[in-house]
Each structure stands twice: as structure tokens, then as C-alpha cells.
Design an enzyme around this catalytic site. Structure first.
Site, mmCIF file in Angstrom:
data_model
loop_
_atom_site.group_PDB
_atom_site.id
_atom_site.type_symbol
_atom_site.label_atom_id
_atom_site.label_comp_id
_atom_site.label_asym_id
_atom_site.label_seq_id
_atom_site.Cartn_x
_atom_site.Cartn_y
_atom_site.Cartn_z
ATOM 1 C CB THR A 261 -14.883 40.553 -17.651
ATOM 2 O OG1 THR A 261 -14.041 41.680 -17.371
ATOM 3 C CG2 THR A 261 -14.116 39.606 -18.580
ATOM 4 C CG PHE A 263 -15.260 35.241 -18.160
ATOM 5 C CD1 PHE A 263 -13.892 35.160 -17.972
ATOM 6 C CD2 PHE A 263 -15.973 36.173 -17.428
ATOM 7 C CE1 PHE A 263 -13.239 35.991 -17.078
ATOM 8 C CE2 PHE A 263 -15.343 37.018 -16.529
ATOM 9 C CZ PHE A 263 -13.965 36.928 -16.359
#
Length: 360
Positions: A261, A263
Site C-alpha cells: 500500500t 501512503f
């Protein structure tokens, strides 16, 4: 152990103590220099947090390392040294999409260290609002996942917000199935954030096909609820299991083992060039023939690599779209500045979201 061996061990321990004393003295000397830097920055009105400078420190030390101390451990150690030093310059408050033990919380700790004051927020808009109002210095929000794609709430916030992207964080995501008993046969319901459920879809279909899946506001909230009900399992992190007193039923149940992921760190100012940067922009173009070709032409002409292009519908106008573009380079680079100027000429709306160090 023989007396001779004990003497050798005692000498080695004494040597370690001497080295530790030297390290401690050097850490305090470094901290004093960091304080001087903080005062100099304040006098010039500069931001005390510089993600590009931090990245350069990590990379220089890792390149210089001849071992046996592990290079990745150098990054972790200096992350905390820099975090503690920054807290001496100015207490840093960082808002993140919480609660604690979520992957966004882990990303914030990875970027800012344990000396920063990390404050959980209930939503992505709340993170932006805390930073906008100056109640937090920076915010950390998820933006995309290698399995499930874009986090639309984050992109939507940039449409109205004037905050800038200051850094990006890549975090490997590992989902564990957690419960109070740690037994598969006790599970009557599985809770997690919709993204986590989606990232474990195939495993759940194969191993718990008849168990209902229920959305939670976050993986940590799912773990909290599982801690209150022995029939409930949560998909969350190993840290969440430790925090809420849960057992791991099955580790690493995500369908894609290469599950990352991305960010973003948002702040109120643009960051300076580092030589290894990424720029993000959003724009709206007129709906006419050939416009997409003209939109990409300025970058092709100058050999600028585009790492991402994403579109989102404009909520107030049917069948019209906002485009989000990531490209290599800093907005202050001549070629990038020229390309963006050409792009802006064919846009109805245009905004630079930030130029920041590429995560490598």
C-alpha cells in the site's frame, strides 16, 4: 564456564560498555547540532521536517556500511535517531487515518518514528482538516494498493484541499486472521475494512465459504470487536493481535503475496528538490476530440516518465472527469515546468499537488 572463558567474556562486555558510552556521547553531540539546525531553520522560516534530507541520510549511511551491522537495521536505527532529534527542534504532531494498529498507523510510525506525536483521526477528511487548521503538522493517508487499486476518498480530498504532498510511504501489507480462541471452528463471522476483505477474497472463499463477511471502519476496529466476541474473527495486522489480546488463526491470508500500500504525507508547503523526485498534479480538460493525446504530448516530447494516470468522475457534472497524474521529476526542474505549462494551456482546471522524494 572456565575462569579463562569468563575473563574473556568480561573483557568483551567491558569493551561493549565503552563503545556504548561513546555512542551515547555522540548521540548527544548530534542532538545538540540538530537543535542548532532547528534554530537556523526557524530564523529563515524553513520547514523543520525535510523528507528528502532524511532519505539522503539513510542512503548515504547504507552505501557506506561495510557490515556486519545489517543495512536495513541502519535505516530503522537512524529513523528513531532522527525522530528523537526532530522532537528536540520542535514537537511534531502527525494526524493519521486511525485508530491505532491500522496499517496507516504503521506507515506513520515508519515515516516519523516513535518520538513524533501520532494522533488518530476517524476519517481521511478529518486528517486533511487537522493539517489545514494547523492542529497537526502533517497527515498520513492511504492512496493506493497493489491489489485493490486507488483509495478514492484520498484523491477526492485533493480536489478541494490546498494541502501539498510532502512524501510517499510504501508499506508491505500482511493480513492475519485473528480471534480470541485462535480456532477456525469457532468463527461465525469475519470483520474487516472492505479493502482488507477484498485483498483476502479468494482465501476466504476457499476456507470460510459459508461465513458472513462484515465491513468495519478499519482493520483495528475489527480487531477490537473480535476481542469482545469469541464468535467473531478479524482480518488485521499482527500488531493489532498483540494490542487487543487476540490469537492468530492463520497468518498472511492475503491473496497477493506482493501486497503493498502506498501512503501519502500531506503538509502545508511544497518540498525542495532532491534529484530523485515525483510530482503529482490534477487537472480537468475540455471534452473534445484529441484532447487526451494533447494532454500527454508535452511529457512525451521531453522524455518525462509518467508513473500513474487516474481519472475520477466530477460529482457535479455527469460524464466529466478529473485526471490525476504522477510523473518523475520536480516541479522546479526545467523540463517538468515546461511540460506542465503546456499541459495547463489545454486544461479547464489545473493544480500541482506536490513534488516530493520518490520512495525507493
Amino acid at each position: 564456564m572456565e575462569k579463562k572463558d569468563l575473563e574473556v567474556l568480561s573483557k568483551l562486555r567491558h569493551k561493549i560498555d565503552t563503545i556504548d558510552d561513546e555512542i551515547l556521547d555522540l548521540l548527544n553531540e548530534r542532538a545538540r547540532v540538530a537543535q542548532d539546525i532547528g534554530h537556523a531553520k526557524a530564523g529563515q522560516g524553513l520547514e523543520f521536517y525535510n523528507p528528502g534530507r532524511e532519505l539522503a541520510v539513510f542512503e548515504r549511511l547504507i552505501a557506506r556500511n561495510s557490515g556486519p551491522f545489517p543495512s536495513e537495521a541502519i535505516r530503522r536505527v537512524y529513523r528513531e535517531i532522527i525522530s528523537a532529534s526532530l522532537s528536540l527542534e520542535q514537537p511534531m504532531k502527525v494526524a493519521f487515518f486511525g485508530p491505532s494498529a491500522t496499517f496507516t498507523h504503521q506507515a506513520a510510525q515508519k515515516q516519523f518514528g516513535f518520538s513524533a506525536q501520532l494522533v488518530a483521526q476517524k476519517s481521511i477528511p478529518a486528517v486533511f482538516e487537522e493539517v489545514r487548521r494547523g492542529r497537526a503538522d502533517y497527515g498520513v493517508v492511504p492512496v493506493e494498493n497493489t491489489t485493490e487499486g486507488i483509495v478514492s476518498h484520498t484523491l477526492d480530498m485533493f480536489v478541494e484541499s490546498d494541502l501539498k504532498i510532502n512524501a510517499e510511504i510504501l508499506l508491505e501489507i500482511s493480513h492475519d486472521l485473528l480471534s480470541l480462541s485462535g480456532k477456525m471452528e469457532d468463527i461465525e463471522k469475519v470483520l474487516s475494512h472492505p479493502q482488507a476483505l477484498a485483498q483476502c477474497r479468494h482465501w476466504l472463499e476457499e476456507n470460510l465459504p459459508d461465513v458472513p463477511l462484515v465491513d468495519a471502519s478499519s482493520t483495528a476496529m475489527a480487531a477490537r470487536q473480535a476481542a469482545e466476541d469469541s464468535s467473531v474473527a478479524a482480518i488485521a495486522s499482527e500488531i493489532a493481535a498483540s494490542l487487543y489480546g487476540l490469537r492468530i488463526v492463520k497468518p498472511k491470508i492475503q491473496d497477493n503475496t506482493n501486497n503493498l500500500t502506498r501512503f501519502l504525507v500531506v503538509g502545508r508547503q511544497l518540498t525542495s528538490p532532491t534529484g530523485h523526485d515525483k510530482t503529482s498534479v490534477l487537472f480537468i480538460v475540455a471534452d473534445e476530440p484529441g484532447v487526451l493525446c494533447r494532454m500527454l504530448g508535452p511529457f512525451n516530447k521531453r522524455g518525462i516518465n509518467l508513473s500513474k494516470i487516474e481519472s475520477r468522475p466530477i460529482k457535479t457534472k455527469a460524464w466529466e472527469y478529473i485526471f490525476f497524474l504522477d510523473l518523475e521529476g520536480h516541479v522546479e526542474d526545467a523540463a517538468v515546468a515546461e511540460a506542465l505549462e503546456d499541459l495547463q494551456a489545454c486544461c479547464r482546471s489545473f493544480k500541482v499537488l506536490g513534488s516530493y522524494p520518490r520512495c525507493r
